[in-house]
Design a protein around this motif. Sequence first.
Motif, PDB file in Angstrom:
ATOM      1  N   PHE A 189       0.851  -1.192   0.000  1.00 17.20           N
ATOM      2  CA  PHE A 189       0.000   0.000   0.000  1.00 17.20           C
ATOM      3  C   PHE A 189       0.884   1.238   0.000  1.00 17.20           C
ATOM      4  O   PHE A 189       2.061   1.177   0.371  1.00 17.20           O
ATOM      5  N   ARG A 190       0.288   2.341  -0.486  1.00 18.67           N
ATOM      6  CA  ARG A 190       1.047   3.597  -0.524  1.00 18.67           C
ATOM      7  C   ARG A 190       0.470   4.523   0.535  1.00 18.67           C
ATOM      8  O   ARG A 190      -0.669   4.992   0.402  1.00 18.67           O
ATOM      9  N   PRO A 191       1.235   4.813   1.604  1.00 13.51           N
ATOM     10  CA  PRO A 191       0.693   5.683   2.647  1.00 13.51           C
ATOM     11  C   PRO A 191       0.524   7.127   2.132  1.00 13.51           C
ATOM     12  O   PRO A 191       1.185   7.516   1.176  1.00 13.51           O
ATOM     13  N   PHE A 192      -0.385   7.904   2.774  1.00 14.03           N
ATOM     14  CA  PHE A 192      -0.601   9.291   2.331  1.00 14.03           C
ATOM     15  C   PHE A 192       0.685  10.115   2.396  1.00 14.03           C
ATOM     16  O   PHE A 192       0.900  11.007   1.593  1.00 14.03           O
ATOM     17  N   ASP A 193       1.523   9.781   3.396  1.00  7.24           N
ATOM     18  CA  ASP A 193       2.770  10.566   3.523  1.00  7.24           C
ATOM     19  C   ASP A 193       3.953   9.810   2.892  1.00  7.24           C
ATOM     20  O   ASP A 193       5.093   9.947   3.330  1.00  7.24           O
ATOM     21  N   ALA A 194       3.686   9.009   1.851  1.00  5.95           N
ATOM     22  CA  ALA A 194       4.753   8.214   1.212  1.00  5.95           C
ATOM     23  C   ALA A 194       5.892   9.121   0.755  1.00  5.95           C
ATOM     24  O   ALA A 194       5.655  10.231   0.267  1.00  5.95           O
ATOM     25  N   LYS A 195       7.116   8.608   0.903  1.00  6.38           N
ATOM     26  CA  LYS A 195       8.266   9.386   0.429  1.00  6.38           C
ATOM     27  C   LYS A 195       8.222   9.465  -1.095  1.00  6.38           C
ATOM     28  O   LYS A 195       7.874   8.488  -1.770  1.00  6.38           O
ATOM     29  N   ASP A 196       8.574  10.630  -1.609  1.00  7.25           N
ATOM     30  CA  ASP A 196       8.495  10.884  -3.051  1.00  7.25           C
ATOM     31  C   ASP A 196       9.634  10.181  -3.794  1.00  7.25           C
ATOM     32  O   ASP A 196      10.592   9.713  -3.175  1.00  7.25           O
ATOM     33  N   VAL A 197       9.549  10.146  -5.124  1.00  9.50           N
ATOM     34  CA  VAL A 197      10.698   9.690  -5.915  1.00  9.50           C
ATOM     35  C   VAL A 197      11.836  10.678  -5.654  1.00  9.50           C
ATOM     36  O   VAL A 197      11.602  11.823  -5.278  1.00  9.50           O
ATOM     37  N   GLY A 198      13.060  10.238  -5.853  1.00 12.57           N
ATOM     38  CA  GLY A 198      14.164  11.167  -5.628  1.00 12.57           C
ATOM     39  C   GLY A 198      15.429  10.449  -5.219  1.00 12.57           C
ATOM     40  O   GLY A 198      15.524   9.221  -5.300  1.00 12.57           O
ATOM     41  N   ILE A 199      16.397  11.243  -4.780  1.00 10.38           N
ATOM     42  CA  ILE A 199      17.724  10.704  -4.458  1.00 10.38           C
ATOM     43  C   ILE A 199      17.977  10.844  -2.964  1.00 10.38           C
ATOM     44  O   ILE A 199      17.649  11.873  -2.369  1.00 10.38           O
ATOM     45  N   GLU A 200      18.542   9.810  -2.393  1.00  5.97           N
ATOM     46  CA  GLU A 200      18.938   9.861  -0.986  1.00  5.97           C
ATOM     47  C   GLU A 200      20.420   9.488  -0.928  1.00  5.97           C
ATOM     48  O   GLU A 200      20.816   8.454  -1.473  1.00  5.97           O
ATOM     49  N   SER A 201      21.224  10.312  -0.296  1.00  2.00           N
ATOM     50  CA  SER A 201      22.666  10.041  -0.249  1.00  2.00           C
ATOM     51  C   SER A 201      23.138   9.883   1.190  1.00  2.00           C
ATOM     52  O   SER A 201      22.681  10.595   2.083  1.00  2.00           O
ATOM     53  N   TRP A 202      24.043   8.937   1.386  1.00  2.00           N
ATOM     54  CA  TRP A 202      24.583   8.653   2.716  1.00  2.00           C
ATOM     55  C   TRP A 202      26.103   8.818   2.669  1.00  2.00           C
ATOM     56  O   TRP A 202      26.751   8.358   1.731  1.00  2.00           O
ATOM     57  N   GLU A 203      26.638   9.458   3.698  1.00  2.00           N
ATOM     58  CA  GLU A 203      28.091   9.644   3.752  1.00  2.00           C
ATOM     59  C   GLU A 203      28.695   8.657   4.750  1.00  2.00           C
ATOM     60  O   GLU A 203      28.147   8.431   5.822  1.00  2.00           O
ATOM     61  N   VAL A 204      29.821   8.072   4.363  1.00  2.00           N
ATOM     62  CA  VAL A 204      30.488   7.078   5.221  1.00  2.00           C
ATOM     63  C   VAL A 204      31.923   7.539   5.432  1.00  2.00           C
ATOM     64  O   VAL A 204      32.602   7.911   4.470  1.00  2.00           O
ATOM     65  N   PHE A 205      32.381   7.529   6.681  1.00  2.00           N
ATOM     66  CA  PHE A 205      33.761   7.935   6.953  1.00  2.00           C
ATOM     67  C   PHE A 205      34.487   6.793   7.648  1.00  2.00           C
ATOM     68  O   PHE A 205      34.028   6.269   8.654  1.00  2.00           O
ATOM     69  N   LEU A 206      35.632   6.406   7.082  1.00  2.00           N
ATOM     70  CA  LEU A 206      36.452   5.338   7.678  1.00  2.00           C
ATOM     71  C   LEU A 206      37.888   5.848   7.767  1.00  2.00           C
ATOM     72  O   LEU A 206      38.585   5.956   6.756  1.00  2.00           O
ATOM     73  N   PRO A 207      38.339   6.203   8.999  1.00  2.00           N
ATOM     74  CA  PRO A 207      39.677   6.802   9.149  1.00  2.00           C
ATOM     75  C   PRO A 207      40.778   5.899   8.593  1.00  2.00           C
ATOM     76  O   PRO A 207      40.669   4.666   8.632  1.00  2.00           O
ATOM     77  N   SER A 208      41.849   6.514   8.103  1.00  2.00           N
ATOM     78  CA  SER A 208      42.893   5.749   7.398  1.00  2.00           C
ATOM     79  C   SER A 208      43.594   4.718   8.292  1.00  2.00           C
ATOM     80  O   SER A 208      44.106   3.738   7.788  1.00  2.00           O
ATOM     81  N   HIS A 209      43.641   4.955   9.616  1.00  2.00           N
ATOM     82  CA  HIS A 209      44.350   3.985  10.463  1.00  2.00           C
ATOM     83  C   HIS A 209      43.406   3.109  11.280  1.00  2.00           C
ATOM     84  O   HIS A 209      43.829   2.440  12.216  1.00  2.00           O
ATOM     85  N   ASP A 210      42.134   3.123  10.932  1.00  2.00           N
ATOM     86  CA  ASP A 210      41.160   2.346  11.703  1.00  2.00           C
ATOM     87  C   ASP A 210      41.408   0.851  11.494  1.00  2.00           C
ATOM     88  O   ASP A 210      41.623   0.384  10.377  1.00  2.00           O
ATOM     89  N   ILE A 211      41.342   0.092  12.587  1.00  2.00           N
ATOM     90  CA  ILE A 211      41.579  -1.361  12.543  1.00  2.00           C
ATOM     91  C   ILE A 211      40.547  -2.059  11.649  1.00  2.00           C
ATOM     92  O   ILE A 211      40.818  -3.134  11.080  1.00  2.00           O
ATOM     93  N   ALA A 212      39.373  -1.431  11.485  1.00  2.00           N
ATOM     94  CA  ALA A 212      38.331  -2.033  10.626  1.00  2.00           C
ATOM     95  C   ALA A 212      38.849  -2.235   9.201  1.00  2.00           C
ATOM     96  O   ALA A 212      38.422  -3.158   8.499  1.00  2.00           O
ATOM     97  N   ARG A 213      39.780  -1.395   8.757  1.00  2.00           N
ATOM     98  CA  ARG A 213      40.336  -1.544   7.392  1.00  2.00           C
ATOM     99  C   ARG A 213      41.021  -2.908   7.245  1.00  2.00           C
ATOM    100  O   ARG A 213      40.874  -3.588   6.245  1.00  2.00           O
ATOM    101  N   GLU A 214      41.829  -3.250   8.258  1.00  2.00           N
ATOM    102  CA  GLU A 214      42.564  -4.526   8.216  1.00  2.00           C
ATOM    103  C   GLU A 214      41.585  -5.703   8.244  1.00  2.00           C
ATOM    104  O   GLU A 214      41.741  -6.685   7.528  1.00  2.00           O
ATOM    105  N   ILE A 215      40.557  -5.583   9.089  1.00  2.00           N
ATOM    106  CA  ILE A 215      39.569  -6.670   9.202  1.00  2.00           C
ATOM    107  C   ILE A 215      38.825  -6.845   7.872  1.00  2.00           C
ATOM    108  O   ILE A 215      38.643  -7.964   7.382  1.00  2.00           O
ATOM    109  N   LEU A 216      38.436  -5.728   7.270  1.00  2.00           N
ATOM    110  CA  LEU A 216      37.720  -5.806   5.986  1.00  2.00           C
ATOM    111  C   LEU A 216      38.628  -6.360   4.888  1.00  2.00           C
ATOM    112  O   LEU A 216      38.211  -7.154   4.049  1.00  2.00           O
ATOM    113  N   LYS A 217      39.900  -5.963   4.927  1.00  2.00           N
ATOM    114  CA  LYS A 217      40.835  -6.459   3.912  1.00  2.00           C
ATOM    115  C   LYS A 217      40.994  -7.981   4.040  1.00  2.00           C
ATOM    116  O   LYS A 217      40.951  -8.717   3.046  1.00  2.00           O
ATOM    117  N   ASN A 218      41.156  -8.468   5.267  1.00  2.00           N
ATOM    118  CA  ASN A 218      41.276  -9.923   5.480  1.00  2.00           C
ATOM    119  C   ASN A 218      40.020 -10.650   5.001  1.00  2.00           C
ATOM    120  O   ASN A 218      40.096 -11.726   4.409  1.00  2.00           O
TER     121      ASN A 218
END
Length: 277
Positions: free
Chosen positions: A171-200
């Motif tokens: 169903f389409r609610p009365f306050d349905a979000k319109d067509v369009g673009i939604e953008s999300w920003e992601v920041f991953l610091p250069s020395h974050d340990i998550a980089r190594e985990i993702l690389k592995n």
Amino acid sequence: MTILIRKNQEFTDLLEKNLMSRHEEKRRLDNTVHVSDIIPTTCIRKQYYSRKFPEMCPLSNESVHHFVRGESSEFIITQLADLGVAQAAIEMDGILAHPDIMSDKKNVIVELKDTVNGRRLNFYDCTFRSYLRQLLYYMVMTSIEKGIISIRYNIKELRWVKSDSEGDYFFRPFDAKDVGIESWEVFLPSHDIAREILKNEMVRRKNLFLKALEESDVSILPRLIDDAKRSKCPYCPYYEKCINQDGETYEAQEMAKEIDLLDIGGVVDIETPEGNL
Ligand code: SF4
């Protein structure tokens, strides 16, 4: 004076034939591993099957039109963003990628997505997760710290009600979000340990994928589980082969159950206009 108007099927057929062959050229049939092959929620087994058994997944009109929409949207949005190089080839440890936009100068990488899905995506959705994973993999490969996922929604928001043997109900609610673009920003610091985990994680999945292809053994690749399974497996052209004919090793089953890095407390800080999620 008479103005004649007739349907011209010949022109439509010509376009469709050329579109099909353009799309066919982009199919991957060799053993080169791309980022999109190894993203956890995209299904590494499906990527295996599409390399080994392309005839089981013939091109459909829907996939060709999806391809056209994606390519044209990507073309114009890349120009509008005016940020950097489009589709630059990058490589790390034998894994290839072509991010939609990459700018070394502005230290940013952008992934553009285009969808006709009525559902609006967020961090807890498996499709959003695969977009995010793809972007994070690019950020690891390039050492770039800032990434953007930009999703273009082609239809007004629809909410799912139920599914039965006749199909899906929305169903389409009365306050349905319109067509369009939604953008999300992601920041991953250069020395974050998550980089190594993702690389592995990337190298491990790439090695597994290559081994399966070289030994023609799909059983070492994990099936999807949970939400990704519910939303993707029923529509998969390889369902019968994957679920009822081919096996899955104990190690692959255990791998599928591993806790996602993004689900570990404190790893992700996500904020929306509605507040912290
Ligand atoms: S049925 Fe599910 S797990 Fe199997 S290949 Fe298809 S999407 Fe992957």
